[in-house]
Scaffold this active site. Structure first.
Site, PDB file in Angstrom:
ATOM      1  N   HIS A  20       0.834  -1.200   0.000  1.00  0.00           N
ATOM      2  CA  HIS A  20       0.000   0.000   0.000  1.00  0.00           C
ATOM      3  C   HIS A  20       0.869   1.251   0.000  1.00  0.00           C
ATOM      4  O   HIS A  20       1.527   1.561   0.979  1.00  0.00           O
ATOM      5  CB  HIS A  20      -0.954  -0.001   1.198  1.00  0.00           C
ATOM      6  CG  HIS A  20      -2.004  -1.051   1.095  1.00  0.00           C
ATOM      7  ND1 HIS A  20      -1.864  -2.293   1.653  1.00  0.00           N
ATOM      8  CD2 HIS A  20      -3.204  -1.047   0.472  1.00  0.00           C
ATOM      9  CE1 HIS A  20      -2.942  -3.017   1.381  1.00  0.00           C
ATOM     10  NE2 HIS A  20      -3.770  -2.277   0.674  1.00  0.00           N
ATOM     11  N   TYR A  22     -12.036  -1.729  -7.758  1.00  0.00           N
ATOM     12  CA  TYR A  22     -11.954  -0.273  -7.671  1.00  0.00           C
ATOM     13  C   TYR A  22     -10.513   0.160  -7.432  1.00  0.00           C
ATOM     14  O   TYR A  22      -9.647  -0.619  -7.025  1.00  0.00           O
ATOM     15  CB  TYR A  22     -12.851   0.262  -6.537  1.00  0.00           C
ATOM     16  CG  TYR A  22     -12.266   0.026  -5.169  1.00  0.00           C
ATOM     17  CD1 TYR A  22     -11.570   1.026  -4.507  1.00  0.00           C
ATOM     18  CD2 TYR A  22     -12.370  -1.216  -4.548  1.00  0.00           C
ATOM     19  CE1 TYR A  22     -11.000   0.797  -3.258  1.00  0.00           C
ATOM     20  CE2 TYR A  22     -11.816  -1.448  -3.307  1.00  0.00           C
ATOM     21  CZ  TYR A  22     -11.129  -0.432  -2.671  1.00  0.00           C
ATOM     22  OH  TYR A  22     -10.559  -0.664  -1.451  1.00  0.00           O
ATOM     23  N   GLU A  46      -5.451   2.676  -2.908  1.00  0.00           N
ATOM     24  CA  GLU A  46      -6.034   1.358  -2.662  1.00  0.00           C
ATOM     25  C   GLU A  46      -6.500   0.852  -4.016  1.00  0.00           C
ATOM     26  O   GLU A  46      -7.139   1.593  -4.770  1.00  0.00           O
ATOM     27  CB  GLU A  46      -7.196   1.464  -1.668  1.00  0.00           C
ATOM     28  CG  GLU A  46      -7.718   0.132  -1.216  1.00  0.00           C
ATOM     29  CD  GLU A  46      -6.698  -0.737  -0.483  1.00  0.00           C
ATOM     30  OE1 GLU A  46      -5.933  -1.453  -1.169  1.00  0.00           O
ATOM     31  OE2 GLU A  46      -6.666  -0.715   0.745  1.00  0.00           O
ATOM     32  N   TRP A 103     -14.868   2.986  -1.743  1.00  0.00           N
ATOM     33  CA  TRP A 103     -15.321   1.696  -2.268  1.00  0.00           C
ATOM     34  C   TRP A 103     -16.788   1.460  -1.931  1.00  0.00           C
ATOM     35  O   TRP A 103     -17.544   0.963  -2.762  1.00  0.00           O
ATOM     36  CB  TRP A 103     -14.441   0.548  -1.768  1.00  0.00           C
ATOM     37  CG  TRP A 103     -14.320   0.434  -0.279  1.00  0.00           C
ATOM     38  CD1 TRP A 103     -15.129  -0.282   0.565  1.00  0.00           C
ATOM     39  CD2 TRP A 103     -13.340   1.058   0.544  1.00  0.00           C
ATOM     40  NE1 TRP A 103     -14.706  -0.133   1.862  1.00  0.00           N
ATOM     41  CE2 TRP A 103     -13.609   0.686   1.883  1.00  0.00           C
ATOM     42  CE3 TRP A 103     -12.259   1.902   0.281  1.00  0.00           C
ATOM     43  CZ2 TRP A 103     -12.836   1.123   2.955  1.00  0.00           C
ATOM     44  CZ3 TRP A 103     -11.491   2.333   1.348  1.00  0.00           C
ATOM     45  CH2 TRP A 103     -11.782   1.945   2.662  1.00  0.00           C
ATOM     46  N   CYS A 121     -13.969  -5.144   5.656  1.00  0.00           N
ATOM     47  CA  CYS A 121     -13.216  -5.435   4.437  1.00  0.00           C
ATOM     48  C   CYS A 121     -11.929  -6.142   4.844  1.00  0.00           C
ATOM     49  O   CYS A 121     -11.501  -6.033   5.989  1.00  0.00           O
ATOM     50  CB  CYS A 121     -12.868  -4.152   3.692  1.00  0.00           C
ATOM     51  SG  CYS A 121     -14.300  -3.187   3.193  1.00  0.00           S
ATOM     52  N   HIS A 175      -4.753  -6.182  -6.134  1.00  0.00           N
ATOM     53  CA  HIS A 175      -4.671  -7.363  -5.282  1.00  0.00           C
ATOM     54  C   HIS A 175      -6.065  -7.799  -4.860  1.00  0.00           C
ATOM     55  O   HIS A 175      -7.031  -7.047  -4.950  1.00  0.00           O
ATOM     56  CB  HIS A 175      -3.764  -7.114  -4.068  1.00  0.00           C
ATOM     57  CG  HIS A 175      -4.184  -5.955  -3.217  1.00  0.00           C
ATOM     58  ND1 HIS A 175      -3.908  -4.637  -3.553  1.00  0.00           N
ATOM     59  CD2 HIS A 175      -4.857  -5.909  -2.041  1.00  0.00           C
ATOM     60  CE1 HIS A 175      -4.392  -3.836  -2.625  1.00  0.00           C
ATOM     61  NE2 HIS A 175      -4.982  -4.583  -1.697  1.00  0.00           N
ATOM     62  N   HIS A 207      -8.487  -9.016   3.316  1.00  0.00           N
ATOM     63  CA  HIS A 207      -7.768  -9.745   2.275  1.00  0.00           C
ATOM     64  C   HIS A 207      -7.741 -11.230   2.619  1.00  0.00           C
ATOM     65  O   HIS A 207      -7.428 -11.581   3.760  1.00  0.00           O
ATOM     66  CB  HIS A 207      -6.324  -9.239   2.174  1.00  0.00           C
ATOM     67  CG  HIS A 207      -6.215  -7.769   1.948  1.00  0.00           C
ATOM     68  ND1 HIS A 207      -6.172  -6.864   2.991  1.00  0.00           N
ATOM     69  CD2 HIS A 207      -6.160  -7.044   0.814  1.00  0.00           C
ATOM     70  CE1 HIS A 207      -6.083  -5.639   2.490  1.00  0.00           C
ATOM     71  NE2 HIS A 207      -6.068  -5.717   1.175  1.00  0.00           N
ATOM     72  N   GLU A 251      -8.050  -2.693  -5.542  1.00  0.00           N
ATOM     73  CA  GLU A 251      -8.464  -4.043  -5.183  1.00  0.00           C
ATOM     74  C   GLU A 251      -9.469  -4.653  -6.150  1.00  0.00           C
ATOM     75  O   GLU A 251     -10.356  -3.964  -6.655  1.00  0.00           O
ATOM     76  CB  GLU A 251      -9.102  -4.032  -3.778  1.00  0.00           C
ATOM     77  CG  GLU A 251      -8.124  -3.661  -2.696  1.00  0.00           C
ATOM     78  CD  GLU A 251      -8.741  -3.662  -1.312  1.00  0.00           C
ATOM     79  OE1 GLU A 251      -7.974  -3.862  -0.352  1.00  0.00           O
ATOM     80  OE2 GLU A 251      -9.967  -3.471  -1.188  1.00  0.00           O
ATOM     81  N   GLU A 273     -12.284  -8.704  13.693  1.00  0.00           N
ATOM     82  CA  GLU A 273     -12.513  -7.259  13.760  1.00  0.00           C
ATOM     83  C   GLU A 273     -13.736  -6.879  14.582  1.00  0.00           C
ATOM     84  O   GLU A 273     -13.744  -5.838  15.235  1.00  0.00           O
ATOM     85  CB  GLU A 273     -12.666  -6.670  12.353  1.00  0.00           C
ATOM     86  CG  GLU A 273     -11.402  -6.718  11.540  1.00  0.00           C
ATOM     87  CD  GLU A 273     -11.496  -5.949  10.237  1.00  0.00           C
ATOM     88  OE1 GLU A 273     -12.387  -5.082  10.106  1.00  0.00           O
ATOM     89  OE2 GLU A 273     -10.673  -6.216   9.344  1.00  0.00           O
TER      90      GLU A 273
END
Length: 193
Positions: free
Chosen positions: A25, A104, A114, A161, A67, A32, A69, A116, A87
């Site tokens: 980042h 986006y 960002e 996003w 959100c 990604h 990964h 992704e 989280e």
């Protein structure tokens, strides 16, 4: 905790490698694999979260529920469940794929990008969130229609996003609990089980 690895992808969604999350980042963030999720309760309220103040990207920004990964080789629905537990302390009842090919690119005022390939999921839960302060500043439940109208009208400050995802989710129908899930075969190759 060791640094999380993320899956790098090309424009067609094929995996091209892996890299440490902390290293990618910046001002030239490569595309990604990620996911975005919208958590609903049985009344159709959506759980919003405010990102922790120390986050590298969009600190303190209000956004959709969670959100993250997937780890290399991890199914996306498993990553959704894992991150919601970590989280927000949530036990998931149901995870449904909604927008399999969402992607986006957004740039912060400081130049951090960002970028992704970010399939979007609907999640249904029966309990309140217990935010992890390392990830989440605060949470709020909001009626879906009120939230969606606020995002579309621009009245509600929200992550970039999320601003792009909400109009696409509205195309699925008025009742988020009745949205028909997408076919997992429509996921990008790097995200398919």
């Amino acid at each position: 905790m060791t640094d999380e690895l993320v899956v790098l992808v090309d424009r067609e969604g094929n995996a091209t490698g892996i890299a440490p999350k902390a290293s990618i980042h910046g001002t030239d963030t490569p595309l990604h694999l990620a996911f975005s999720s919208y958590v609903f309760d049985s009344a159709g309220r959506v759980l919003l979260s405010r990102r922790a103040a120390h986050k590298l990207t969009w600190p303190d920004a209000w956004t959709n529920s969670c959100c993250g990964h997937p780890l290399p080789g991890e199914p996306l629905d498993g990553a959704v469940t894992r991150r919601l537990s970590y989280e927000l302390g949530l036990d998931v009842e149901r995870v449904d794929l909604m927008l399999p090919a969402f992607s986006y690119r957004a740039v912060m005022e400081n130049g951090i990008v960002e970028h992704e390939l970010c399939p979007v999921y609907r999640v249904v839960v029966a309990a309140d969130a217990v935010p992890n302060p390392d990830e989440v500043g605060e949470v709020e439940w909001m009626p879906w229609h009120e939230f969606a109208e606020g995002v579309v009208s621009g009245r509600l400050p929200i992550s970039p996003w999320c601003r792009e995802q909400v109009p696409l989710l509205l195309e699925l129908g008025d009742d988020p609990l009745a949205w028909a899930p997408a076919d997992p075969a429509a996921l990008p190759p790097a995200a398919r089980p």
